[in-house]
Design a protein around this motif. Structure first.
Motif, PDB file in Angstrom:
ATOM      1  N   ASP A   1      -6.437 -40.319  15.066  1.00  6.32           N
ATOM      2  CA  ASP A   1      -5.767 -40.915  15.049  1.00  6.32           C
ATOM      3  C   ASP A   1      -4.858 -40.147  14.335  1.00  6.32           C
ATOM      4  O   ASP A   1      -5.220 -39.075  13.752  1.00  6.32           O
ATOM      5  N   PHE A   2      -3.885 -40.431  14.030  1.00  6.35           N
ATOM      6  CA  PHE A   2      -2.444 -39.265  14.267  1.00  6.35           C
ATOM      7  C   PHE A   2      -2.706 -39.148  12.641  1.00  6.35           C
ATOM      8  O   PHE A   2      -1.981 -38.211  11.971  1.00  6.35           O
ATOM      9  N   ALA A   3      -3.362 -40.051  11.944  1.00  5.48           N
ATOM     10  CA  ALA A   3      -2.830 -39.754  10.616  1.00  5.48           C
ATOM     11  C   ALA A   3      -3.406 -38.478   9.760  1.00  5.48           C
ATOM     12  O   ALA A   3      -3.155 -37.923   9.523  1.00  5.48           O
ATOM     13  N   SER A   4      -4.568 -38.136  10.426  1.00  5.66           N
ATOM     14  CA  SER A   4      -5.341 -37.597   9.901  1.00  5.66           C
ATOM     15  C   SER A   4      -5.394 -35.740  10.775  1.00  5.66           C
ATOM     16  O   SER A   4      -5.967 -34.905  10.713  1.00  5.66           O
ATOM     17  N   ILE A   5      -4.419 -35.916  11.789  1.00  7.51           N
ATOM     18  CA  ILE A   5      -3.928 -34.521  12.454  1.00  7.51           C
ATOM     19  C   ILE A   5      -2.794 -33.911  11.604  1.00  7.51           C
ATOM     20  O   ILE A   5      -2.327 -34.618  11.491  1.00  7.51           O
ATOM     21  N   THR A   6      -2.669 -32.503  11.332  1.00 11.22           N
ATOM     22  CA  THR A   6      -1.818 -31.594  10.359  1.00 11.22           C
ATOM     23  C   THR A   6      -0.483 -31.459  10.991  1.00 11.22           C
ATOM     24  O   THR A   6      -0.878 -32.008  12.808  1.00 11.22           O
ATOM     25  N   PRO A   7       0.349 -31.846  10.653  1.00  9.23           N
ATOM     26  CA  PRO A   7       1.803 -31.364  11.257  1.00  9.23           C
ATOM     27  C   PRO A   7       1.516 -30.397  12.632  1.00  9.23           C
ATOM     28  O   PRO A   7       1.874 -30.372  12.728  1.00  9.23           O
ATOM     29  N   ALA A   8       1.032 -29.139  11.622  1.00  8.08           N
ATOM     30  CA  ALA A   8       0.369 -27.610  13.062  1.00  8.08           C
ATOM     31  C   ALA A   8       0.556 -28.126  13.582  1.00  8.08           C
ATOM     32  O   ALA A   8       0.227 -27.726  15.376  1.00  8.08           O
ATOM     33  N   GLU A   9      -1.376 -29.030  13.827  1.00  2.91           N
ATOM     34  CA  GLU A   9      -2.061 -29.880  15.172  1.00  2.91           C
ATOM     35  C   GLU A   9      -1.395 -30.372  15.936  1.00  2.91           C
ATOM     36  O   GLU A   9      -1.310 -30.282  17.345  1.00  2.91           O
ATOM     37  N   PHE A  10      -0.385 -31.373  15.797  1.00  2.00           N
ATOM     38  CA  PHE A  10       0.408 -32.441  16.011  1.00  2.00           C
ATOM     39  C   PHE A  10       1.719 -31.318  16.873  1.00  2.00           C
ATOM     40  O   PHE A  10       1.830 -31.439  18.148  1.00  2.00           O
ATOM     41  N   ALA A  11       2.036 -30.259  16.660  1.00  2.00           N
ATOM     42  CA  ALA A  11       3.103 -29.279  16.996  1.00  2.00           C
ATOM     43  C   ALA A  11       2.082 -28.612  18.590  1.00  2.00           C
ATOM     44  O   ALA A  11       2.895 -28.810  19.278  1.00  2.00           O
ATOM     45  N   ALA A  12       1.419 -28.324  18.006  1.00  5.09           N
ATOM     46  CA  ALA A  12       0.371 -27.583  19.062  1.00  5.09           C
ATOM     47  C   ALA A  12      -0.074 -28.618  19.993  1.00  5.09           C
ATOM     48  O   ALA A  12       0.554 -28.279  21.220  1.00  5.09           O
ATOM     49  N   LEU A  13      -0.056 -29.941  20.123  1.00  7.91           N
ATOM     50  CA  LEU A  13      -0.404 -31.041  20.981  1.00  7.91           C
ATOM     51  C   LEU A  13       1.059 -31.366  21.178  1.00  7.91           C
ATOM     52  O   LEU A  13       0.483 -31.881  22.992  1.00  7.91           O
ATOM     53  N   VAL A  14       1.750 -31.199  21.034  1.00 11.45           N
ATOM     54  CA  VAL A  14       3.082 -31.648  21.755  1.00 11.45           C
ATOM     55  C   VAL A  14       3.497 -30.256  22.751  1.00 11.45           C
ATOM     56  O   VAL A  14       4.242 -31.003  23.795  1.00 11.45           O
ATOM     57  N   LYS A  15       3.172 -29.022  21.955  1.00 16.88           N
ATOM     58  CA  LYS A  15       3.466 -28.062  22.441  1.00 16.88           C
ATOM     59  C   LYS A  15       3.551 -28.244  24.578  1.00 16.88           C
ATOM     60  O   LYS A  15       3.367 -27.195  24.901  1.00 16.88           O
ATOM     61  N   LYS A  16       2.198 -28.471  24.270  1.00 17.67           N
ATOM     62  CA  LYS A  16       1.273 -29.090  25.036  1.00 17.67           C
ATOM     63  C   LYS A  16       1.063 -29.966  27.071  1.00 17.67           C
ATOM     64  O   LYS A  16       0.532 -29.144  27.846  1.00 17.67           O
ATOM     65  N   LEU A  17       2.141 -30.428  25.867  1.00 16.34           N
ATOM     66  CA  LEU A  17       2.377 -31.800  26.761  1.00 16.34           C
ATOM     67  C   LEU A  17       3.645 -31.697  27.884  1.00 16.34           C
ATOM     68  O   LEU A  17       4.596 -30.762  27.427  1.00 16.34           O
TER      69      LEU A  17
END
Length: 155
Positions: A15-31
């Motif tokens: 649920d992307f709405a529940s992910i914080t901006p910092a968590e999203f940034a960390a996810l993108v960094k890994k991809l």
């Protein structure tokens, strides 16, 4: 039911709405670019882009905008290409999906992977511009100062 994005650790179920901006940034960094291309397909792409643009309103820094009045058009190339517009006026930021008849002060055109990296703080807008991964039409000065208008996470 199999994960529609194999190798992406179930990101399609998040649920992307529940992910914080910092968590999203960390996810993108890994991809990798290939993984982002896999992620940014169909309904999942629509959900991710909608959430990112919704967050722009919340992450806007009105104190940094001052008296700025501008329409920023975002052209995100992918399947299909989508357009969002960000309007900054009177210390507020609004976002709408689609292309209006209004003339933008600046248009930013980039592919899915570069867009995700840019908005998650994982990519340098200057490097993207210099390597032609980010195309800027209109007011380049405004484009160069956009990052100060938003609270962009650091991965």
């Amino acid at each position: 039911m199999p994960d529609p994005t194999p190798g992406l650790g179930g990101l399609a179920d998040l649920d992307f709405a529940s992910i914080t901006p910092a968590e999203f940034a960390a996810l993108v960094k890994k991809l990798s670019g290939k993984e982002i291309a896999e992620l940014m397909r169909g309904d999942l792409r629509t959900r991710v882009l909608a959430e990112i643009f919704a967050r722009m309103v919340r992450q806007f820094r009105p104190e940094s905008a001052g008296s700025l009045r501008a329409l920023i058009r975002w052209e995100v190339l992918g399947d299909p290409a989508v357009v969002y517009e960000t309007t900054i006026a009177d210390g507020a930021c609004t976002v709408r999906e689609g292309r209006s008849d209004a003339e933008p002060r600046v248009t930013l055109t980039l592919r899915d992977a570069e867009f995700l990296r840019l908005v998650s703080g994982n990519g340098s807008p200057v490097t993207m511009f210099m390597t032609r991964k980010l195309k800027v039409g209109g007011d380049i000065g405004l484009a160069s100062g956009l990052t100060r208008l938003f609270d962009i996470p650091k991965a």
